[in-house]
Write a protein that holds these residues in place. Sequence first.
Motif, mmCIF file in Angstrom:
data_model
loop_
_atom_site.group_PDB
_atom_site.id
_atom_site.type_symbol
_atom_site.label_atom_id
_atom_site.label_comp_id
_atom_site.label_asym_id
_atom_site.label_seq_id
_atom_site.Cartn_x
_atom_site.Cartn_y
_atom_site.Cartn_z
ATOM 1 N N UNK A 1 36.547 -3.673 -12.293
ATOM 2 C CA UNK A 1 35.460 -3.337 -11.370
ATOM 3 C C UNK A 1 34.352 -2.589 -12.081
ATOM 4 N N UNK A 2 34.753 -1.690 -12.985
ATOM 5 C CA UNK A 2 33.762 -0.955 -13.773
ATOM 6 C C UNK A 2 32.982 -1.904 -14.679
ATOM 7 N N UNK A 3 33.714 -2.847 -15.319
ATOM 8 C CA UNK A 3 33.035 -3.835 -16.164
ATOM 9 C C UNK A 3 32.064 -4.685 -15.347
ATOM 10 N N UNK A 4 32.502 -5.071 -14.166
ATOM 11 C CA UNK A 4 31.645 -5.888 -13.313
ATOM 12 C C UNK A 4 30.383 -5.125 -12.918
ATOM 13 N N UNK A 5 30.543 -3.857 -12.592
ATOM 14 C CA UNK A 5 29.375 -3.041 -12.246
ATOM 15 C C UNK A 5 28.422 -2.914 -13.424
ATOM 16 N N UNK A 6 28.974 -2.692 -14.624
ATOM 17 C CA UNK A 6 28.136 -2.575 -15.824
ATOM 18 C C UNK A 6 27.423 -3.885 -16.118
ATOM 19 N N UNK A 7 28.160 -5.006 -15.968
ATOM 20 C CA UNK A 7 27.542 -6.306 -16.226
ATOM 21 C C UNK A 7 26.442 -6.603 -15.217
ATOM 22 N N UNK B 1 34.786 -11.498 -12.426
ATOM 23 C CA UNK B 1 35.048 -11.627 -10.990
ATOM 24 C C UNK B 1 36.327 -12.430 -10.737
ATOM 25 N N UNK B 2 36.530 -13.491 -11.536
ATOM 26 C CA UNK B 2 37.754 -14.282 -11.412
ATOM 27 C C UNK B 2 38.983 -13.455 -11.785
ATOM 28 N N UNK B 3 38.868 -12.718 -12.892
ATOM 29 C CA UNK B 3 39.993 -11.856 -13.308
ATOM 30 C C UNK B 3 40.295 -10.811 -12.237
ATOM 31 N N UNK B 4 39.244 -10.256 -11.673
ATOM 32 C CA UNK B 4 39.418 -9.238 -10.645
ATOM 33 C C UNK B 4 40.091 -9.832 -9.404
ATOM 34 N N UNK B 5 39.673 -11.036 -9.043
ATOM 35 C CA UNK B 5 40.280 -11.695 -7.884
ATOM 36 C C UNK B 5 41.761 -11.992 -8.148
ATOM 37 N N UNK B 6 42.079 -12.408 -9.393
ATOM 38 C CA UNK B 6 43.475 -12.689 -9.758
ATOM 39 C C UNK B 6 44.315 -11.420 -9.687
ATOM 40 N N UNK B 7 43.754 -10.323 -10.231
ATOM 41 C CA UNK B 7 44.477 -9.050 -10.216
ATOM 42 C C UNK B 7 44.706 -8.576 -8.786
ATOM 43 N N UNK B 8 43.669 -8.711 -7.950
ATOM 44 C CA UNK B 8 43.803 -8.261 -6.571
ATOM 45 C C UNK B 8 44.842 -9.093 -5.816
ATOM 46 N N UNK B 9 44.889 -10.403 -6.097
ATOM 47 C CA UNK B 9 45.893 -11.261 -5.462
ATOM 48 C C UNK B 9 47.295 -10.871 -5.922
#
Length: 385
Positions: free
Chosen positions: A107-113, A170-178
């Motif tokens: 999430x932090x990486x996504x915010x930075x990106x 975003x895909x990695x984050x969605x996978x982790x959340x699942x």
Amino acid sequence: MPPSHSKTPFIIWQLGLLVFCCVFFSTAQAQQKPQAERELQQLQNQIKRTEQQVKQQQRQLQQAEQKLQQADKALAEASGKVRQTSQRKQQLEQESAKLEKQQAKLQQQLNEQQTLLAAQLKSAYSMGQHDYSRLLLNQQDTGKLERVLTYYQYFNQARIRQLAKINQTAQDLAHIMAKLDEQQQLLARELSALEKQQQQLQSARSSQQDSVQQLQALLKQQGNQLSYLRQNESSLQNTINELRRLADLNKDMSGLSSGKGRFPWPLKGQLLQRFGQNRQGGMPSRGILIRGINGSNVQAIADGRVIYADWLKGYGWVIVLDHGAGFMSLYGHNQNLLKQPGAQVTSGEAIALVGASGGQADAGLYFEIREKGEAVNPLSWLSRQ
């Protein structure tokens, strides 16, 4: 001298008296015989009733012992499931914690990106506010036009790369959340199973206590508690003799002599019974009894090999370690055993869970040390608490 005919009445009188006595005694004997036979029959009936009572008491005692053994086994099985589920729950919690850390990092990486992409877009917009449209129409300054086009090409490539990173994150984050959601569902199921198993554990413990009370009441009623303890002691001694024969084959351990007085206690707790102290029923104790809490760990006092791990009459779930050189340590009245025969254990390693199996009213550990088959005072070998 009187004439001989004068003796005749006397002889007749004697004969009459003799006949009378014979008839009298025969009649008396005939009258006493049925009474004696009746008394004998009554005695034989009493003996049969007593034998039947003894057999019935033995059957009751045997049934009580079987119920106690079944209750001990049910309790061991329930506590084993609780332990496994608790370990699984702990693993799931650790995995969930790792996933949550990964989620926060992504999430932090996504915010930075996203911030970086916004800066690129702002920069591109700022560049677009200059004379780019004029430069396209102005064919005189071709060098400047080429530079601007090159800058825009760099910006576009950077934006494309940044968008790709954002998409992947975003895909990695969605996978982790699942995966985290799946872990949470698993954890919820494990917690539900654990609650049911704990209820089963409590039910098994109550059943065990009922069996213990029934056995103790039966022994008290029959008045044969001393005989029962002697039978248990004999069973234990026979087991120890057989284990000693097996242990003599083990030559790769040095025994306990070098650490006398310094070995750790198998369980920290109040000493309820000392070595040699009379137990209930008058039998001297061959070991010590330590108060404990149900389910807490019983630890090996020294390195050794498990040579016995089973239920033993009067002692419940018992585990015996061979330490070499003729030394063995015995741990009884456990709720469950964590090791099987043949397993190597190290000092301080958990080998069982504290319980009240084998007829104990309260949770605790019965502990013995044997040297060449003979029980020795464990307090001489253990360190001071």
